[in-house]
Design a protein around this motif. Structure first.
Motif, PDB file in Angstrom:
ATOM      1  N   SER A 105       0.818  -1.223   0.000  1.00  0.00           N
ATOM      2  CA  SER A 105       0.000   0.000   0.000  1.00  0.00           C
ATOM      3  C   SER A 105       0.848   1.268   0.000  1.00  0.00           C
ATOM      4  CB  SER A 105      -0.914   0.023   1.220  1.00  0.00           C
ATOM      5  OG  SER A 105      -1.802  -1.033   1.194  1.00  0.00           O
ATOM      6  N   ILE A 106       1.916   1.248   0.785  1.00  0.00           N
ATOM      7  CA  ILE A 106       2.737   2.453   0.930  1.00  0.00           C
ATOM      8  C   ILE A 106       3.582   2.719  -0.304  1.00  0.00           C
ATOM      9  CG2 ILE A 106       4.648   3.498   2.211  1.00  0.00           C
ATOM     10  CD1 ILE A 106       3.666   1.961   4.682  1.00  0.00           C
ATOM     11  N   TYR A 107       4.245   1.688  -0.816  1.00  0.00           N
ATOM     12  CA  TYR A 107       5.289   1.890  -1.816  1.00  0.00           C
ATOM     13  C   TYR A 107       4.927   1.522  -3.247  1.00  0.00           C
ATOM     14  CZ  TYR A 107       8.226   2.613   2.257  1.00  0.00           C
ATOM     15  OH  TYR A 107       8.749   3.097   3.423  1.00  0.00           O
ATOM     16  N   THR A 108       3.725   1.037  -3.497  1.00  0.00           N
ATOM     17  CA  THR A 108       3.363   0.623  -4.855  1.00  0.00           C
ATOM     18  C   THR A 108       3.479   1.767  -5.851  1.00  0.00           C
ATOM     19  OG1 THR A 108       1.927  -1.143  -4.113  1.00  0.00           O
ATOM     20  CG2 THR A 108       1.504  -0.278  -6.300  1.00  0.00           C
ATOM     21  N   THR A 109       2.934   2.911  -5.519  1.00  0.00           N
ATOM     22  CA  THR A 109       2.929   4.008  -6.493  1.00  0.00           C
ATOM     23  C   THR A 109       4.329   4.516  -6.811  1.00  0.00           C
ATOM     24  OG1 THR A 109       2.562   5.600  -4.719  1.00  0.00           O
ATOM     25  CG2 THR A 109       0.613   4.788  -5.879  1.00  0.00           C
ATOM     26  N   GLU A 110       5.232   4.437  -5.852  1.00  0.00           N
ATOM     27  CA  GLU A 110       6.575   4.960  -6.073  1.00  0.00           C
ATOM     28  C   GLU A 110       7.527   3.937  -6.674  1.00  0.00           C
ATOM     29  OE1 GLU A 110      10.111   7.242  -3.582  1.00  0.00           O
ATOM     30  OE2 GLU A 110       8.208   6.785  -2.612  1.00  0.00           O
ATOM     31  N   TYR A 111       7.465   2.692  -6.205  1.00  0.00           N
ATOM     32  CA  TYR A 111       8.475   1.713  -6.596  1.00  0.00           C
ATOM     33  C   TYR A 111       7.958   0.567  -7.453  1.00  0.00           C
ATOM     34  CZ  TYR A 111      11.335   4.044  -3.137  1.00  0.00           C
ATOM     35  OH  TYR A 111      12.033   4.981  -2.433  1.00  0.00           O
ATOM     36  N   LEU A 112       6.709   0.200  -7.312  1.00  0.00           N
ATOM     37  CA  LEU A 112       6.190  -0.947  -8.043  1.00  0.00           C
ATOM     38  C   LEU A 112       5.323  -0.509  -9.222  1.00  0.00           C
ATOM     39  CD1 LEU A 112       5.265  -3.190  -4.989  1.00  0.00           C
ATOM     40  CD2 LEU A 112       7.308  -3.290  -6.399  1.00  0.00           C
ATOM     41  N   ARG A 113       5.888   0.299 -10.066  1.00  0.00           N
ATOM     42  CA  ARG A 113       5.190   0.766 -11.253  1.00  0.00           C
ATOM     43  C   ARG A 113       6.123   0.612 -12.438  1.00  0.00           C
ATOM     44  NH1 ARG A 113       7.755   5.441 -12.267  1.00  0.00           N
ATOM     45  NH2 ARG A 113       8.508   6.658 -10.524  1.00  0.00           N
ATOM     46  N   ARG A 114       5.575   0.753 -13.598  1.00  0.00           N
ATOM     47  CA  ARG A 114       6.403   0.680 -14.794  1.00  0.00           C
ATOM     48  C   ARG A 114       7.296   1.922 -14.841  1.00  0.00           C
ATOM     49  NH1 ARG A 114       3.652  -1.835 -19.873  1.00  0.00           N
ATOM     50  NH2 ARG A 114       5.846  -2.212 -20.148  1.00  0.00           N
ATOM     51  N   PRO A 115       8.558   1.751 -15.218  1.00  0.00           N
ATOM     52  CA  PRO A 115       9.445   2.914 -15.281  1.00  0.00           C
ATOM     53  C   PRO A 115       9.010   3.887 -16.384  1.00  0.00           C
ATOM     54  CG  PRO A 115      10.569   0.936 -16.043  1.00  0.00           C
ATOM     55  CD  PRO A 115       9.221   0.519 -15.563  1.00  0.00           C
ATOM     56  N   ILE A 116       9.173   5.155 -16.100  1.00  0.00           N
ATOM     57  CA  ILE A 116       8.876   6.181 -17.097  1.00  0.00           C
ATOM     58  C   ILE A 116      10.197   6.678 -17.679  1.00  0.00           C
ATOM     59  CG2 ILE A 116       6.669   6.849 -16.067  1.00  0.00           C
ATOM     60  CD1 ILE A 116       8.094   9.147 -14.694  1.00  0.00           C
ATOM     61  N   GLU A 117      10.135   7.495 -18.685  1.00  0.00           N
ATOM     62  CA  GLU A 117      11.330   7.983 -19.376  1.00  0.00           C
ATOM     63  C   GLU A 117      12.298   8.671 -18.413  1.00  0.00           C
ATOM     64  OE1 GLU A 117      13.925   8.478 -22.451  1.00  0.00           O
ATOM     65  OE2 GLU A 117      12.038   7.377 -22.525  1.00  0.00           O
ATOM     66  N   MET A 118      11.770   9.443 -17.489  1.00  0.00           N
ATOM     67  CA  MET A 118      12.611  10.149 -16.529  1.00  0.00           C
ATOM     68  C   MET A 118      13.395   9.158 -15.659  1.00  0.00           C
ATOM     69  SD  MET A 118      11.486  13.102 -13.802  1.00  0.00           S
ATOM     70  CE  MET A 118      10.656  12.000 -12.695  1.00  0.00           C
ATOM     71  N   ASP A 119      12.744   8.071 -15.244  1.00  0.00           N
ATOM     72  CA  ASP A 119      13.422   7.034 -14.462  1.00  0.00           C
ATOM     73  C   ASP A 119      14.552   6.404 -15.266  1.00  0.00           C
ATOM     74  OD1 ASP A 119      11.644   7.388 -12.344  1.00  0.00           O
ATOM     75  OD2 ASP A 119      10.291   5.816 -13.078  1.00  0.00           O
ATOM     76  N   LEU A 120      14.280   6.114 -16.517  1.00  0.00           N
ATOM     77  CA  LEU A 120      15.281   5.495 -17.371  1.00  0.00           C
ATOM     78  C   LEU A 120      16.495   6.401 -17.543  1.00  0.00           C
ATOM     79  CD1 LEU A 120      16.101   3.166 -19.186  1.00  0.00           C
ATOM     80  CD2 LEU A 120      14.865   4.268 -21.050  1.00  0.00           C
ATOM     81  N   GLN A 121      16.263   7.679 -17.766  1.00  0.00           N
ATOM     82  CA  GLN A 121      17.366   8.638 -17.909  1.00  0.00           C
ATOM     83  C   GLN A 121      18.189   8.751 -16.627  1.00  0.00           C
ATOM     84  OE1 GLN A 121      18.329   9.829 -20.764  1.00  0.00           O
ATOM     85  NE2 GLN A 121      16.571   8.812 -21.724  1.00  0.00           N
ATOM     86  N   ARG A 122      17.511   8.788 -15.509  1.00  0.00           N
ATOM     87  CA  ARG A 122      18.199   8.873 -14.223  1.00  0.00           C
ATOM     88  C   ARG A 122      19.071   7.644 -13.988  1.00  0.00           C
ATOM     89  NH1 ARG A 122      16.818   6.663  -9.603  1.00  0.00           N
ATOM     90  NH2 ARG A 122      14.680   6.274 -10.252  1.00  0.00           N
ATOM     91  N   LEU A 123      18.541   6.468 -14.289  1.00  0.00           N
ATOM     92  CA  LEU A 123      19.303   5.237 -14.089  1.00  0.00           C
ATOM     93  C   LEU A 123      20.488   5.144 -15.051  1.00  0.00           C
ATOM     94  CD1 LEU A 123      16.380   2.719 -13.510  1.00  0.00           C
ATOM     95  CD2 LEU A 123      18.013   3.558 -11.819  1.00  0.00           C
ATOM     96  N   LEU A 124      20.301   5.573 -16.297  1.00  0.00           N
ATOM     97  CA  LEU A 124      21.396   5.565 -17.248  1.00  0.00           C
ATOM     98  C   LEU A 124      22.504   6.530 -16.823  1.00  0.00           C
ATOM     99  CD1 LEU A 124      19.466   5.380 -20.632  1.00  0.00           C
ATOM    100  CD2 LEU A 124      20.905   3.604 -19.607  1.00  0.00           C
ATOM    101  N   LYS A 125      22.107   7.698 -16.336  1.00  0.00           N
ATOM    102  CA  LYS A 125      23.090   8.690 -15.863  1.00  0.00           C
ATOM    103  C   LYS A 125      23.849   8.148 -14.663  1.00  0.00           C
ATOM    104  CE  LYS A 125      23.425  13.526 -14.532  1.00  0.00           C
ATOM    105  NZ  LYS A 125      22.672  14.756 -14.277  1.00  0.00           N
ATOM    106  N   LYS A 126      23.121   7.499 -13.752  1.00  0.00           N
ATOM    107  CA  LYS A 126      23.751   6.904 -12.577  1.00  0.00           C
ATOM    108  C   LYS A 126      24.722   5.801 -12.985  1.00  0.00           C
ATOM    109  CE  LYS A 126      22.532   5.090  -8.042  1.00  0.00           C
ATOM    110  NZ  LYS A 126      21.419   4.735  -7.161  1.00  0.00           N
ATOM    111  N   GLY A 127      24.338   5.017 -13.990  1.00  0.00           N
ATOM    112  CA  GLY A 127      25.208   3.951 -14.481  1.00  0.00           C
ATOM    113  C   GLY A 127      26.481   4.471 -15.117  1.00  0.00           C
ATOM    114  N   GLU A 128      26.397   5.600 -15.791  1.00  0.00           N
ATOM    115  CA  GLU A 128      27.576   6.190 -16.416  1.00  0.00           C
ATOM    116  C   GLU A 128      28.560   6.703 -15.376  1.00  0.00           C
ATOM    117  OE1 GLU A 128      26.182   9.222 -19.011  1.00  0.00           O
ATOM    118  OE2 GLU A 128      25.283   7.796 -20.436  1.00  0.00           O
ATOM    119  N   MET A 129      28.032   7.207 -14.263  1.00  0.00           N
ATOM    120  CA  MET A 129      28.889   7.748 -13.218  1.00  0.00           C
ATOM    121  C   MET A 129      29.631   6.612 -12.552  1.00  0.00           C
ATOM    122  SD  MET A 129      26.137  10.491 -11.836  1.00  0.00           S
ATOM    123  CE  MET A 129      26.974  11.240 -10.497  1.00  0.00           C
TER     124      MET A 129
END
Length: 141
Positions: A117-141
Motif C-alpha cells: 500500500s505504501i510503496y506501490t505508487t513509487e516503486y512498483l510501477r512501470r518505469p517512465i522515461e525520466m526514471d530510465l534517464q536517471r538510471l542511465l546517468k547513474k550507471g555512467e557515473m
C-alpha cells in the motif's frame, strides 16, 4: 491460563526479549554497532527505522497499545524481515523474537500488505522515461 482443549500457554518472556532487542540494536549506546545491525538484518539501521515509521503510521497493528503486553513494533517487523532475509520459518523466528507462530504469520501478512500500500505508487510501477534517464546517468557515473 489456557482452556482445557488448548495447549498450555508458554511464558516466552516477550517483554524481556523486546527490551534486549532495543538494548542490542536500537538505543543510543547499543550493545552492537551499526555493522552488526547491517549484517544481521541486511539493511542499514536508518532504512529499518524509515520502514518501521512508515509501517507504524500506516497500520496501527504494528503500534504497541497501552494494554498490550510485551510485543514492541520492532519485534514484529524484525520477525517479518528475518523471514524475508533468511528464508526462515515462523518457528525459527519464534526463537529469536519470542512471539507465537500465529502472531508472526499475521505480522508477515500485514507487513506485506502495508508495504504494498505504501510503496506501490513509487516503486512498483512501470518505469517512465525520466526514471530510465536517471538510471542511465547513474550507471555512467
Amino acid at each position: 491460563m489456557s482452556r482445557p482443549s488448548r495447549s498450555v500457554n508458554i511464558d516466552k518472556s516477550r517483554q524481556r526479549r523486546g527490551t534486549n532487542l532495543l538494548d542490542d540494536y536500537f538505543v543510543r549506546n547499543s550493545a552492537f554497532p551499526d555493522t552488526y545491525f547491517r549484517r544481521r538484518f541486511r539493511m542499514k539501521r536508518h532504512l529499518f527505522n524509515k520502514i518501521m515509521i512508515a509501517v507504524c503510521n500506516h497500520d496501527s497493528y504494528f503500534v504497541q497499545k497501552k494494554d498490550a503486553f510485551g510485543v514492541i513494533p520492532e519485534q514484529k517487523i524484525i520477525a517479518t524481515l528475518r523471514i524475508f532475509a533468511y528464508g526462515a520459518s515462523a518457528n525459527q523466528v519464534d526463537e529469536i523474537a519470542r512471539m507465537g507462530k500465529s502472531t508472526i504469520l499475521e505480522s508477515l501478512m500485514r507487513f506485506c500488505s502495508t508495504i504494498k500500500s505504501i510503496y506501490t505508487t513509487e516503486y512498483l510501477r512501470r518505469p517512465i522515461e525520466m526514471d530510465l534517464q536517471r538510471l542511465l546517468k547513474k550507471g555512467e557515473m
